[in-house]
Structure formats: C-alpha cells, structure tokens
Design a protein around this motif. Structure first.
Motif, short mmCIF file in Angstrom:
data_model
loop_
_atom_site.label_atom_id
_atom_site.label_comp_id
_atom_site.label_asym_id
_atom_site.label_seq_id
_atom_site.Cartn_x
_atom_site.Cartn_y
_atom_site.Cartn_z
N SER A 30 0.84 -1.19 0.00
CA SER A 30 0.00 0.00 0.00
C SER A 30 0.88 1.24 0.00
N ASP A 31 0.47 2.23 -0.73
CA ASP A 31 1.19 3.50 -0.74
C ASP A 31 0.60 4.49 0.26
N TYR A 32 -0.44 4.06 0.95
CA TYR A 32 -1.12 4.93 1.90
C TYR A 32 -0.68 4.58 3.32
N TYR A 33 -0.20 5.53 4.06
CA TYR A 33 0.46 5.29 5.33
C TYR A 33 -0.44 4.67 6.41
N ARG A 34 -1.73 4.71 6.26
CA ARG A 34 -2.63 4.15 7.26
C ARG A 34 -3.21 2.79 6.86
N VAL A 36 -5.80 0.79 4.03
CA VAL A 36 -7.03 1.24 3.37
C VAL A 36 -8.10 0.14 3.44
N ILE A 82 -0.88 -1.57 5.98
CA ILE A 82 0.35 -1.03 5.40
C ILE A 82 1.48 -2.06 5.43
N ALA A 109 -6.49 5.31 -3.80
CA ALA A 109 -7.45 5.10 -2.72
C ALA A 109 -8.11 6.42 -2.38
N CYS A 111 -9.62 8.75 0.49
CA CYS A 111 -9.26 8.89 1.90
C CYS A 111 -10.39 9.59 2.66
N ASN A 131 -4.90 10.31 -3.92
CA ASN A 131 -3.92 9.45 -3.28
C ASN A 131 -3.68 8.23 -4.16
N GLY A 132 -2.53 8.16 -4.78
CA GLY A 132 -2.21 7.02 -5.62
C GLY A 132 -1.51 7.47 -6.87
#
Length: 143
Positions: A30-34, A36, A82, A109, A111, A131-132
């Motif tokens: 995942s490139d999203y820190y939290r 998804v 993540i 994603a 957010c 985001n992405g």
C-alpha cells in the motif's frame, strides 16, 4: 520484510495451476500510510513490457482472499494493512517469458479526510484520485 518500492521484487513470477502456466503475478504494498479499507481502493491497470492488462483482468489477493474489481468496491469490512502485500494476478495463457520485464501498476485510494472521490479520468481513461498513481519498476525478473 517489505521493500521500500510499491512494486515488490519478491512475488513476481508465473502462476502455475495443474502443471500449466496460466498467468503471472506481481506483489505491491500500500502507498497509503494508514492502510485502506478495500472499498476505498481504486484499482487500475497493470502494464508489463508495454502490454496493458485492464483492471477488469486483474485479481487482487489481499489477506489470502481473491477480489475482482467489482468485489473490491463492495468489500467495506476488509482492510489492507500497510504492512501487508497485495498480490495482483493476471491470467494469461503461458504467463511471461523468463527474463527481465518492466512493470507498471496503477491504483489509488479515496481517503476519509479528503474530499469525496470524484470520477476524474486521465488521458488513458483511467480513474485518478488524490492518493495514488502509477508505480513503475524496471528489470523485474522471472526465472
């Protein structure tokens, strides 16, 4: 251990079922820190050596379960952490030839703290979001 790149070297290989090569897979983090929720995921295409595989042809395996694009949009109770990889499976008779390949994967994603996801499309007709993006890794190898 995860690699820092979104596209992981580990897990890039052909898929063999009943002794036959039926496709290939590539792993991404995942490139999203939290992390998804899967219903927030906006999957896109996979490109290998200039050949485009549309998002409808890509099966996402997350937490040991396979999801089509449609199934991802309804998977509001499933979460991609993540620290976990997703395996993207592309079914193509014969898979990929042994050797080096250039791989691009597109996903995004929506957010919870960003404005609602809008149907915004890029020049290729792919959905875009805040985001992405498109992630590329050259010289991936299948042995």
């Amino acid at each position: 251990m995860l690699e820092s790149q979104v596209i992981q070297y580990r897990g890039f290989h052909n898929i063999v079922e009943n002794g036959q090569v039926v496709g290939f897979q590539v792993c991404v983090r995942s490139d999203y820190y939290r992390g998804v929720w899967l219903s927030q995921l906006r999957p896109g295409k996979v490109i290998v050596d200039g050949v485009t595989y549309p998002k409808e042809q890509v099966i996402w395996e997350i937490n040991g379960k396979d999801y089509s694009v449609e199934e991802l949009s309804r998977a509001s109770k499933d979460f991609w952490r993540i620290t976990d990889v997703a395996t993207l499976k592309v079914y193509r008779k014969g898979g990929l030839a042994q050797g080096f390949h250039d791989v691009s994967v597109r996903f995004a994603a929506s957010c919870s703290y960003m404005p609602p996801f809008l149907d915004v499309f890029d020049e290729d007709g792919d959905e875009t979001s805040f985001n992405g993006g498109t992630y590329t890794r050259e010289n991936m190898i299948i042995v």
